[in-house]
Design a protein around this motif. Sequence first.
Motif, mmCIF file in Angstrom:
data_model
loop_
_atom_site.group_PDB
_atom_site.id
_atom_site.type_symbol
_atom_site.label_atom_id
_atom_site.label_comp_id
_atom_site.label_asym_id
_atom_site.label_seq_id
_atom_site.Cartn_x
_atom_site.Cartn_y
_atom_site.Cartn_z
ATOM 1 N N SER A 4 36.585 41.393 48.529
ATOM 2 C CA SER A 4 37.353 41.797 49.700
ATOM 3 C C SER A 4 38.361 42.873 49.296
ATOM 4 O O SER A 4 38.643 43.080 48.115
ATOM 5 C CB SER A 4 38.098 40.597 50.285
ATOM 6 O OG SER A 4 39.175 40.226 49.442
ATOM 7 N N ARG A 5 38.913 43.520 50.288
ATOM 8 C CA ARG A 5 39.917 44.551 50.027
ATOM 9 C C ARG A 5 41.119 43.949 49.301
ATOM 10 O O ARG A 5 41.656 44.540 48.373
ATOM 11 C CB ARG A 5 40.337 45.191 51.340
ATOM 12 C CG ARG A 5 41.280 46.341 51.147
ATOM 13 C CD ARG A 5 41.439 47.131 52.412
ATOM 14 N NE ARG A 5 42.140 48.358 52.073
ATOM 15 C CZ ARG A 5 43.014 48.924 52.858
ATOM 16 N NH1 ARG A 5 43.288 48.416 54.029
ATOM 17 N NH2 ARG A 5 43.617 50.034 52.493
ATOM 18 N N ASN A 8 40.320 43.419 45.673
ATOM 19 C CA ASN A 8 40.360 44.686 44.938
ATOM 20 C C ASN A 8 41.792 45.129 44.673
ATOM 21 O O ASN A 8 42.107 45.623 43.598
ATOM 22 C CB ASN A 8 39.592 45.775 45.682
ATOM 23 C CG ASN A 8 38.100 45.636 45.503
ATOM 24 O OD1 ASN A 8 37.627 45.168 44.474
ATOM 25 N ND2 ASN A 8 37.349 46.016 46.512
ATOM 26 N N LYS A 9 42.662 44.949 45.653
ATOM 27 C CA LYS A 9 44.079 45.298 45.463
ATOM 28 C C LYS A 9 44.674 44.455 44.344
ATOM 29 O O LYS A 9 45.368 44.959 43.477
ATOM 30 C CB LYS A 9 44.870 45.054 46.749
ATOM 31 C CG LYS A 9 44.761 46.116 47.782
ATOM 32 C CD LYS A 9 45.687 45.742 48.922
ATOM 33 C CE LYS A 9 45.620 46.684 50.068
ATOM 34 N NZ LYS A 9 46.546 46.292 51.147
ATOM 35 N N MET A 87 37.109 50.786 46.717
ATOM 36 C CA MET A 87 38.072 50.819 47.802
ATOM 37 C C MET A 87 37.352 50.365 49.065
ATOM 38 O O MET A 87 36.216 50.773 49.324
ATOM 39 C CB MET A 87 38.625 52.233 47.999
ATOM 40 C CG MET A 87 39.266 52.808 46.742
ATOM 41 S SD MET A 87 40.542 51.775 46.031
ATOM 42 C CE MET A 87 41.884 52.187 47.093
ATOM 43 N N ASN A 88 37.965 49.524 49.820
ATOM 44 C CA ASN A 88 37.393 48.988 51.050
ATOM 45 C C ASN A 88 36.055 48.294 50.803
ATOM 46 O O ASN A 88 35.181 48.284 51.665
ATOM 47 C CB ASN A 88 37.206 50.108 52.104
ATOM 48 C CG ASN A 88 38.524 50.764 52.448
ATOM 49 O OD1 ASN A 88 39.528 50.077 52.577
ATOM 50 N ND2 ASN A 88 38.538 52.062 52.569
ATOM 51 N N GLY A 89 35.900 47.730 49.607
ATOM 52 C CA GLY A 89 34.713 46.946 49.312
ATOM 53 C C GLY A 89 33.445 47.727 49.089
ATOM 54 O O GLY A 89 32.349 47.196 49.118
#
Length: 93
Positions: A4-5, A8-9, A87-89
């Motif tokens: 998920s975003r 990743n963050k 980014m953004n999956g």
Amino acid sequence: NGASRNDNKKKFYEYLGIRMRQRRLELGYTQTRIAKICSRTFQQIQKREKGINKIPLDDFIMFLEATKTDWSYFFRPLRKLNKKLYMNGRDDE
């Protein structure tokens, strides 16, 4: 990649924290010394190195200046190890 975003963050901040710790140790600095140089608390430095807290851009720049570190120090290994940030999956080559 299925992450998920937010995942990743979280991984990105963990990665930055690991690299900040590596750089600090390379220079022989303590977390307390970095905190004083950057006008932050020991706890803030500790949490950032663990990837618990986000790192505001102005604080990141202050760390770079205090440790005389170039931005590329934090991103070079991704290329060297052929790793990618998602980014953004998704992979946005």
